[in-house]
Write an enzyme that holds these catalytic residues in place. Structure first.
Site, PDB file in Angstrom:
ATOM      1  N   ASP A  52       8.295   6.719  -1.305  1.00  0.00           N
ATOM      2  CA  ASP A  52       8.829   5.193  -1.380  1.00  0.00           C
ATOM      3  C   ASP A  52       8.798   4.451  -2.669  1.00  0.00           C
ATOM      4  O   ASP A  52       9.295   3.631  -2.763  1.00  0.00           O
ATOM      5  CB  ASP A  52       8.026   4.436  -0.152  1.00  0.00           C
ATOM      6  CG  ASP A  52       8.249   4.864   1.292  1.00  0.00           C
ATOM      7  OD1 ASP A  52       9.079   5.678   1.642  1.00  0.00           O
ATOM      8  OD2 ASP A  52       7.728   4.197   2.343  1.00  0.00           O
ATOM      9  N   THR A  67      -4.228   4.991   1.380  1.00  0.00           N
ATOM     10  CA  THR A  67      -5.304   6.010   1.086  1.00  0.00           C
ATOM     11  C   THR A  67      -5.846   5.356  -0.063  1.00  0.00           C
ATOM     12  O   THR A  67      -7.198   5.777  -0.231  1.00  0.00           O
ATOM     13  CB  THR A  67      -4.502   7.312   0.479  1.00  0.00           C
ATOM     14  OG1 THR A  67      -3.556   7.514   1.526  1.00  0.00           O
ATOM     15  CG2 THR A  67      -5.539   8.376   0.167  1.00  0.00           C
ATOM     16  N   TYR A 117      12.746  13.215   7.686  1.00  0.00           N
ATOM     17  CA  TYR A 117      11.524  14.004   7.273  1.00  0.00           C
ATOM     18  C   TYR A 117      12.198  15.162   6.094  1.00  0.00           C
ATOM     19  O   TYR A 117      11.630  15.676   5.699  1.00  0.00           O
ATOM     20  CB  TYR A 117      10.989  14.460   8.438  1.00  0.00           C
ATOM     21  CG  TYR A 117      10.257  13.568   9.098  1.00  0.00           C
ATOM     22  CD1 TYR A 117       9.026  13.001   8.744  1.00  0.00           C
ATOM     23  CD2 TYR A 117      10.664  13.121  10.304  1.00  0.00           C
ATOM     24  CE1 TYR A 117       8.397  12.024   9.343  1.00  0.00           C
ATOM     25  CE2 TYR A 117      10.276  11.858  11.183  1.00  0.00           C
ATOM     26  CZ  TYR A 117       8.766  11.465  10.625  1.00  0.00           C
ATOM     27  OH  TYR A 117       8.346  10.546  11.445  1.00  0.00           O
ATOM     28  N   GLY A 120       1.566  10.163   4.614  1.00  0.00           N
ATOM     29  CA  GLY A 120       2.639  10.992   4.992  1.00  0.00           C
ATOM     30  C   GLY A 120       2.771  12.230   3.742  1.00  0.00           C
ATOM     31  O   GLY A 120       2.399  12.164   2.861  1.00  0.00           O
ATOM     32  N   THR A 142       3.802   8.995  -3.088  1.00  0.00           N
ATOM     33  CA  THR A 142       4.661   8.185  -2.038  1.00  0.00           C
ATOM     34  C   THR A 142       6.157   8.392  -2.491  1.00  0.00           C
ATOM     35  O   THR A 142       6.430   7.946  -3.562  1.00  0.00           O
ATOM     36  CB  THR A 142       4.381   6.741  -1.725  1.00  0.00           C
ATOM     37  OG1 THR A 142       5.497   6.048  -1.465  1.00  0.00           O
ATOM     38  CG2 THR A 142       3.947   5.863  -3.311  1.00  0.00           C
ATOM     39  N   ASN A 176      -0.574   3.759  -0.706  1.00  0.00           N
ATOM     40  CA  ASN A 176      -1.358   2.453  -0.945  1.00  0.00           C
ATOM     41  C   ASN A 176      -2.664   2.490   0.128  1.00  0.00           C
ATOM     42  O   ASN A 176      -3.529   1.847  -0.392  1.00  0.00           O
ATOM     43  CB  ASN A 176      -0.641   1.156  -0.826  1.00  0.00           C
ATOM     44  CG  ASN A 176       0.421   1.314   0.337  1.00  0.00           C
ATOM     45  OD1 ASN A 176       0.172   2.235   1.163  1.00  0.00           O
ATOM     46  ND2 ASN A 176       1.681   0.415   0.428  1.00  0.00           N
ATOM     47  N   GLU A 227      15.056   2.621   5.986  1.00  0.00           N
ATOM     48  CA  GLU A 227      14.371   2.333   7.202  1.00  0.00           C
ATOM     49  C   GLU A 227      14.037   0.836   7.688  1.00  0.00           C
ATOM     50  O   GLU A 227      13.707   0.319   8.584  1.00  0.00           O
ATOM     51  CB  GLU A 227      13.489   3.475   7.658  1.00  0.00           C
ATOM     52  CG  GLU A 227      12.189   3.235   6.681  1.00  0.00           C
ATOM     53  CD  GLU A 227      11.212   4.258   7.189  1.00  0.00           C
ATOM     54  OE1 GLU A 227      10.120   4.560   6.273  1.00  0.00           O
ATOM     55  OE2 GLU A 227      10.981   4.554   8.329  1.00  0.00           O
ATOM     56  N   GLY A 243      11.825   4.544   3.657  1.00  0.00           N
ATOM     57  CA  GLY A 243      11.492   3.361   2.765  1.00  0.00           C
ATOM     58  C   GLY A 243      10.993   2.155   3.566  1.00  0.00           C
ATOM     59  O   GLY A 243      11.919   1.396   3.998  1.00  0.00           O
TER      60      GLY A 243
HETATM   61  N1  LIG Z   1      -7.196  -0.935   3.972  1.00  0.00           N
HETATM   62  C1  LIG Z   1      -7.502   0.259   4.134  1.00  0.00           C
HETATM   63  N2  LIG Z   1      -9.199   0.552   3.962  1.00  0.00           N
HETATM   64  C2  LIG Z   1      -9.485   1.827   4.161  1.00  0.00           C
HETATM   65  N3  LIG Z   1      -8.759   2.800   4.432  1.00  0.00           N
HETATM   66  C3  LIG Z   1      -7.462   2.716   4.600  1.00  0.00           C
HETATM   67  C4  LIG Z   1      -6.850   1.461   4.389  1.00  0.00           C
HETATM   68  N4  LIG Z   1      -5.489   1.419   4.961  1.00  0.00           N
HETATM   69  C5  LIG Z   1      -5.314   2.594   5.207  1.00  0.00           C
HETATM   70  N5  LIG Z   1      -6.337   3.388   5.299  1.00  0.00           N
HETATM   71  C6  LIG Z   1      -6.509   4.890   5.452  1.00  0.00           C
HETATM   72  O1  LIG Z   1      -5.770   5.804   4.351  1.00  0.00           O
HETATM   73  C7  LIG Z   1      -5.109   6.700   4.888  1.00  0.00           C
HETATM   74  C8  LIG Z   1      -3.918   6.717   4.805  1.00  0.00           C
HETATM   75  O2  LIG Z   1      -3.079   5.520   4.811  1.00  0.00           O
HETATM   76  P1  LIG Z   1      -1.659   5.296   5.469  1.00  0.00           P
HETATM   77  O3  LIG Z   1      -1.424   6.157   6.490  1.00  0.00           O
HETATM   78  O4  LIG Z   1      -1.446   3.990   5.471  1.00  0.00           O
HETATM   79  O5  LIG Z   1      -0.950   6.170   4.145  1.00  0.00           O
HETATM   80  P2  LIG Z   1      -0.604   5.744   2.663  1.00  0.00           P
HETATM   81  O6  LIG Z   1      -1.808   6.287   1.854  1.00  0.00           O
HETATM   82  O7  LIG Z   1      -0.091   4.412   2.408  1.00  0.00           O
HETATM   83  O8  LIG Z   1       0.521   6.857   2.482  1.00  0.00           O
HETATM   84  P3  LIG Z   1       2.076   6.547   2.961  1.00  0.00           P
HETATM   85  O9  LIG Z   1       2.882   6.295   1.624  1.00  0.00           O
HETATM   86  O10 LIG Z   1       2.495   7.811   3.312  1.00  0.00           O
HETATM   87  O11 LIG Z   1       2.067   5.553   3.665  1.00  0.00           O
HETATM   88  C9  LIG Z   1      -5.560   6.637   6.463  1.00  0.00           C
HETATM   89  O12 LIG Z   1      -6.531   7.690   6.906  1.00  0.00           O
HETATM   90  C10 LIG Z   1      -5.919   5.192   6.635  1.00  0.00           C
HETATM   91  O13 LIG Z   1      -6.862   4.950   7.867  1.00  0.00           O
HETATM   92  O1  LIG Z   2       6.265   9.426  10.679  1.00  0.00           O
HETATM   93  P1  LIG Z   2       5.258   9.184   9.432  1.00  0.00           P
HETATM   94  O2  LIG Z   2       4.421  10.246   9.173  1.00  0.00           O
HETATM   95  O3  LIG Z   2       4.339   8.026   9.939  1.00  0.00           O
HETATM   96  O4  LIG Z   2       5.717   8.709   7.965  1.00  0.00           O
HETATM   97  C1  LIG Z   2       6.798   7.779   7.971  1.00  0.00           C
HETATM   98  C2  LIG Z   2       6.511   7.068   7.067  1.00  0.00           C
HETATM   99  O5  LIG Z   2       6.162   7.512   5.657  1.00  0.00           O
HETATM  100  C3  LIG Z   2       6.904   7.047   4.500  1.00  0.00           C
HETATM  101  O6  LIG Z   2       7.651   8.025   4.189  1.00  0.00           O
HETATM  102  C4  LIG Z   2       5.670   6.727   3.211  1.00  0.00           C
HETATM  103  O7  LIG Z   2       5.103   8.053   3.173  1.00  0.00           O
HETATM  104  C5  LIG Z   2       7.531   5.899   4.836  1.00  0.00           C
HETATM  105  O8  LIG Z   2       8.818   5.873   4.452  1.00  0.00           O
HETATM  106  C6  LIG Z   2       7.851   6.184   6.378  1.00  0.00           C
HETATM  107  O9  LIG Z   2       7.802   4.864   7.056  1.00  0.00           O
HETATM  108 MG   LIG Z   3       1.373   3.236   3.044  1.00  0.00          MG
END
Ligand SMILES: Nc1ncnc2c1ncn2[C@@H]1O[C@H](COP(=O)(O)OP(=O)(O)OP(=O)(O)O)[C@@H](O)[C@H]1O
Ligand SMILES: O=P(O)(O)OC[C@H]1O[C@](O)(CO)[C@@H](O)[C@@H]1O
Ligand SMILES: [Mg+2]
Length: 529
Positions: free
Chosen positions: A301, A273, A452, A181, A299, A271, A400, A345
């Site tokens: 969060d 990513t 957002y 996000g 993040t 996490n 949330e 969150g």
């Molecule tokens: N366990 C995993 N192994 C490999 N790639 C992953 C894994 N989990 C998520 N990804 C990849 O990482 C990217 C981002 O993951 P995700 O949407 O969960 O966001 P995030 O990095 O946790 O950030 P946010 O804090 O916004 O949720 C996506 O393209 C997803 O396919």
């Molecule tokens: O609507 P999107 O882009 O999936 O993002 C929502 C999520 O993104 C976060 O802000 C983490 O980046 C979470 O708190 C929330 O659940």
């Molecule tokens: Mg995440």
């Protein structure tokens, strides 16, 4: 649920409720029994929970062994060792091209380092991961390794430029990708990565568009990046490169890295990513590719382990505070006004807790880590009734991910596999309206969902500085030959950490921490059990 083993965990709590599975670390000893009792109390509090089973995995350390501290520290040093190109490749270092002594008016960054300049970080420099010596496992927020809470030093690697580097800057192709996000500060980090790469003498810098998806989508071309391109991008929120969830497989991403001849990959994300970045690093190693994969945790969060905070969090809190202020003004100006604000969150309530603390205007703060009841004599609605009677108004802030057990469960997942949460804000709003109608007391409920808005804005001053340091350190880490690492701030010092250690589990608010207790002191809210 399978119990995942983690060497950073002295015990692991596998807690099952009728609706949910919770797999929590007992990060350090803190008397397993005390902690289990506390979790049982907390979870019984949630109205939908009627079946709890708890299992504690026995500590792996034999504290009767006189050398246990030495073994613990050896194990810790191994876990926090930074993967390096030389682990798998026969590559030799060269003197760095990064020196603030050698910068000239053209800023070509190609001067030789000056021996008399003490601006480099020694590979053996370390920062302390834990800085409090707890006298007892019962101290607030205590994290103890053994029952006596012995002091054990836990050192992690200091971040920064090294005297020796493992790449020839003119031959390097560096790529940047932003995933997950949005988060305030993404553009600040991109900008600093580009500036610092250029300072080393790198000419070939590209952005990968729309997260990992950009590696394999033919319609998404690499974006050439330079000082000129990124100069002003920090003035706007969002990401110059775009973000996305989901995307190609790791092997397809690494094929693409190979085809594009990328030597350094900077990955900005949370996490998920980072799990991806680590898998990319592993696959590059397997293929014996000379590629440095370096993460920068992003993040709002603030749910990444071991760090003081992640960039964007402060800004999100500041924005959230504005929404709370509006809710407060609405509540104060209405007859029997109730302001309700829902904040982001997913599994961690840091934004809600910090925004409640900073605003000073919240009567009730609800976070995912602390279940609550709506109904009954100790429930939230009863307390709201009391606030309306005594103060004439109330302001509630809900994260949330809070109270999900009160909502109908959904099996929906987003493109990355994250659970799509039910809307707790709307639910609480409806329940408050219904309750006050039923008891015949007028209540004017004003619901604000700034979701957002708190993350689509530009970074504030403190986040902008954090982004600057993290972006620069990411580049220093790649040139130093590390891969599979991320960079963060730890007890106000900047460090490198191996990725697996920061994504073991999401960082959560500890309901036994001083910060949560401070929040309760500030709001004056009771336990809703
Ligand atoms: N366990 C995993 N192994 C490999 N790639 C992953 C894994 N989990 C998520 N990804 C990849 O990482 C990217 C981002 O993951 P995700 O949407 O969960 O966001 P995030 O990095 O946790 O950030 P946010 O804090 O916004 O949720 C996506 O393209 C997803 O396919
Ligand atoms: O609507 P999107 O882009 O999936 O993002 C929502 C999520 O993104 C976060 O802000 C983490 O980046 C979470 O708190 C929330 O659940
Ligand atoms: Mg995440």
């Amino acid at each position: 649920m399978a119990i995942t083993s983690s060497t950073n965990t002295i015990g692991l709590l596998n807690l099952q409720t009728n609706g949910k599975h919770w797999n929590m670390d007992l990060p350090l000893f803190r008397s397993s029994h005390l902690k289990v009792r506390r979790f049982k109390r907390i979870f019984k509090c949630a109205s939908q929970v009627n079946d709890i089973s708890v299992e504690v995995v026995k500590p792996e350390i034999d504290f009767k062994d006189p050398d246990w501290k030495k073994h613990f520290q050896e194990d810790f040093d191994n876990r926090f060792r930074l993967p390096h190109l030389t682990d798998i490749l026969d590559v030799k270092p060269r003197p760095t091209t990064f020196s603030l002594k050698s910068r000239g008016p053209l800023g070509d960054g190609n001067g030789a380092p000056m021996d008399t300049w003490y601006g480099y970080v020694n590979d053996d420099d370390r920062a302390l991961l834990k800085v409090i010596k707890f006298a007892s496992p019962n101290s607030a927020g205590a994290e103890c390794i053994d029952p006596d809470c012995s002091w054990v030093e836990q050192w992690v690697h200091r971040a920064g430029p090294r005297k020796q580097i493992y790449y020839e800057p003119k031959e390097v192709k560096a790529a940047i990708v932003t995933c997950g996000g949005l988060c305030p500060g993404l553009n600040d980090v991109i900008r600093q990565i580009v500036f610092t790469l250029e300072k080393y003498g790198v000419k070939n810098i590209v952005g990968i568009q729309f997260g990992y998806r950009g590696f394999c989508d033919e319609n998404l071309r690499e974006v050439p990046l330079s000082h000129q391109v990124v100069q002003n991008i920090n003035l706007a929120g969002g990401s110059l490169l775009g973000v996305s969830r989901g995307g190609p497989s790791i092997s397809d991403i690494v094929d693409s890295i190979q085809a594009k001849a990328i030597d350094m990959l900077f990955v900005l994300g949370g996490n998920g990513t980072h799990a991806g970045a680590n898998a990319i690093h592993d696959e590059c190693r397997k293929r014996k590719m000379k590629v440095s994969v370096v993460g920068v945790p992003k993040t709002i969060d603030n749910d990444i382990q071991l760090m003081d905070k992640t960039f964007g969090f402060d800004t999100a809190v500041e924005e959230a505070q504005r929404a709370i202020n509006s809710a407060y003004i609405e509540a104060q100006s209405a007859y029997h006004g109730i302001g309700l604000v829902k904040l982001m969150g997913r599994s961690s309530g840091f934004i809600a807790m910090h925004a409640s603390l900073s605003s000073g205007q919240i009567d009730i703060c609800l976070i995912p880590e602390v279940p609550f009841k709506l109904e009954g004599p100790n429930g939230l609605l009863q307390h709201l009734e009391h606030l309306i009677k005594t103060k004439g108004k109330a302001v509630v802030c809900v994260a949330e991910g809070a109270g999900q057990e009160l909502l109908q469960k959904s099996a929906a997942l987003d493109a990355s596999g994250n659970v799509v949460l039910g809307d707790i804000g709307v639910h609480i709003q409806q329940q408050i309206k219904r309750h006050f109608k039923n008891i015949g007391v007028p209540a004017d409920v004003k619901y604000i969902d700034p979701t957002y808005m708190v993350r689509a804005c530009r970074a504030n001053a403190s986040d902008a500085i954090l982004c600057t340091v993290l972006g620069q350190n990411a580049v220093h880490g790649a040139f130093a030959g590390f891969s599979g690492i991320t960079t963060g701030i730890c007890n106000i010092h900047y460090v490198y950490l191996p990725i697996p250690e920061v994504i073991r589990s999401p960082r959560r608010v500890d309901p036994n921490s001083r910060m949560w207790h401070r929040c309760l002191t500030s709001t004056g809210q009771p336990d809703f059990c």
